[in-house]
Design an enzyme around this catalytic site. Structure first.
Site, short mmCIF file in Angstrom:
data_model
loop_
_atom_site.label_atom_id
_atom_site.label_comp_id
_atom_site.label_asym_id
_atom_site.label_seq_id
_atom_site.Cartn_x
_atom_site.Cartn_y
_atom_site.Cartn_z
N GLU A 87 -71.44 -0.93 -80.53
CA GLU A 87 -71.67 -2.21 -81.21
C GLU A 87 -72.88 -2.94 -80.63
O GLU A 87 -73.01 -4.15 -80.78
CB GLU A 87 -70.40 -3.07 -81.14
CG GLU A 87 -69.18 -2.31 -81.67
CD GLU A 87 -68.26 -3.12 -82.56
OE1 GLU A 87 -68.60 -4.26 -82.91
OE2 GLU A 87 -67.21 -2.58 -82.92
N HIS A 143 -69.82 -5.44 -85.21
CA HIS A 143 -71.28 -5.33 -85.20
C HIS A 143 -71.69 -4.02 -85.84
O HIS A 143 -71.18 -2.97 -85.46
CB HIS A 143 -71.82 -5.38 -83.77
CG HIS A 143 -71.39 -6.62 -83.05
ND1 HIS A 143 -70.11 -6.78 -82.60
CD2 HIS A 143 -72.05 -7.75 -82.75
CE1 HIS A 143 -70.01 -7.98 -82.05
NE2 HIS A 143 -71.17 -8.58 -82.13
N LYS A 170 -66.29 -13.13 -86.54
CA LYS A 170 -67.75 -13.00 -86.40
C LYS A 170 -68.21 -11.61 -86.82
O LYS A 170 -67.63 -10.60 -86.42
CB LYS A 170 -68.14 -13.23 -84.94
CG LYS A 170 -69.64 -13.15 -84.69
CD LYS A 170 -69.99 -13.42 -83.24
CE LYS A 170 -69.73 -12.18 -82.41
NZ LYS A 170 -70.15 -12.33 -81.01
#
Ligand SMILES: O=C1C[C@@](O)(C(=O)O)C[C@@H](O)[C@@H]1O
Length: 254
Positions: A87, A143, A170
């Site tokens: 990530e 991510h 997120k």
């Protein structure tokens, strides 16, 4: 509509987008210096990217460091992150070792909030519980360091984070084309309307810079910049970032 999460006195999800900056030093001494500089730069949130230190000094106990960092940061809230190589981070830990590393730092009081990766599926529920026991708020993250998934997939991933018990969700993706940024902003807008937790999004890379500036318009609550050293492609200096975010808040907020 997204909720508000209080990290010390910083209200995430309300008003101006909050500016976060990473502490990336691979040594305890360097981290303390960096913490002083990040605090002096006036960031809203300091993110301790502990993966840099864990990768440089595997197995070294860090017991006093979290308290020393806390003291150096004063009122600035601390987000604890152990970012995996897949990530965009420095550590190559299997799920068990990742859980052990994060738990040890949480037990030492290392965060007002902790970043937990959605992809750590099997150990995620236990870590969410552990964070709650230590009083840390939970930010679940994902991510993509190679590209940008379709908007619907990103919105689904953000919803999965909320369902996993996140206080904040997120996603960071890599933009290769302006349409990637549009997809990210669409997912941000959708998630912000549908979820009851603050949403944080950004597109990494030069094309994605605009996504770090305009979060308040589309529903992203936090943006990341750098003080000495960037932790992801596309981060800009926090002083200039703060000015733009304040400008948007003043003139272009929804
Ligand atoms: O998730 C994020 C966002 C980030 O990847 C960025 O693109 O600014 C930087 C990381 O340090 C942080 O954990």
């Amino acid at each position: 509509m997204s909720g508000v999460v209080l990290l010390r006195d910083v209200a995430v999800g309300e008003g101006r987008v909050k500016v976060a900056a990473p502490l990336c030093s691979p040594t305890p001494e360097g981290l303390l210096v960096e913490a002083g500089r990040v605090t002096a730069a006036g960031v809203d949130i300091a993110e301790w990217r502990a993966d840099y230190l864990l990768a440089a000094r595997p197995g070294v106990p860090l017991r006093e460091l979290p308290a020393a960092l806390r003291e150096r940061l004063g009122a600035t809230p601390l987000l604890l992150t152990v970012r995996s190589a897949e990530e965009g981070g420095e550590t190559t830990l299997d799920d068990g070792a990742y859980a052990a590393a994060v738990s040890a730092l949480l037990d030492d009081g290392a965060g007002d909030a902790v970043d937990l990766e959605l992809a750590r599926g099997s150990v995620l529920p236990g870590l969410v519980d552990r964070a709650r026991e230590t009083g840390a708020r939970v930010l679940v993250s994902s991510h993509d360091v190679t590209g940008t998934p379709p908007a619907a997939e990103m919105a689904d991933r953000l919803a999965a984070m909320a369902a996993a018990g996140a206080d904040v969700v997120k996603i960071a993706v890599t933009a290769r084309d302006p349409l990637d940024v549009i997809a990210l902003l669409e997912a941000t807008y959708t998630a912000d309307r549908e979820l009851d937790v603050p949403v944080v999004t950004m597109a990494m890379g030069p094309v994605g810079l605009v996504s770090r500036l305009c979060g308040e318009v589309f529903g992203s609550a936090v943006t990341f910049g750098s003080v000495d050293r960037a932790s992801a492609p596309g981060q800009i200096d926090v002083a200039r970032l703060r000015d733009v975010v304040a400008l948007v808040h003043e003139h272009a907020a929804r």
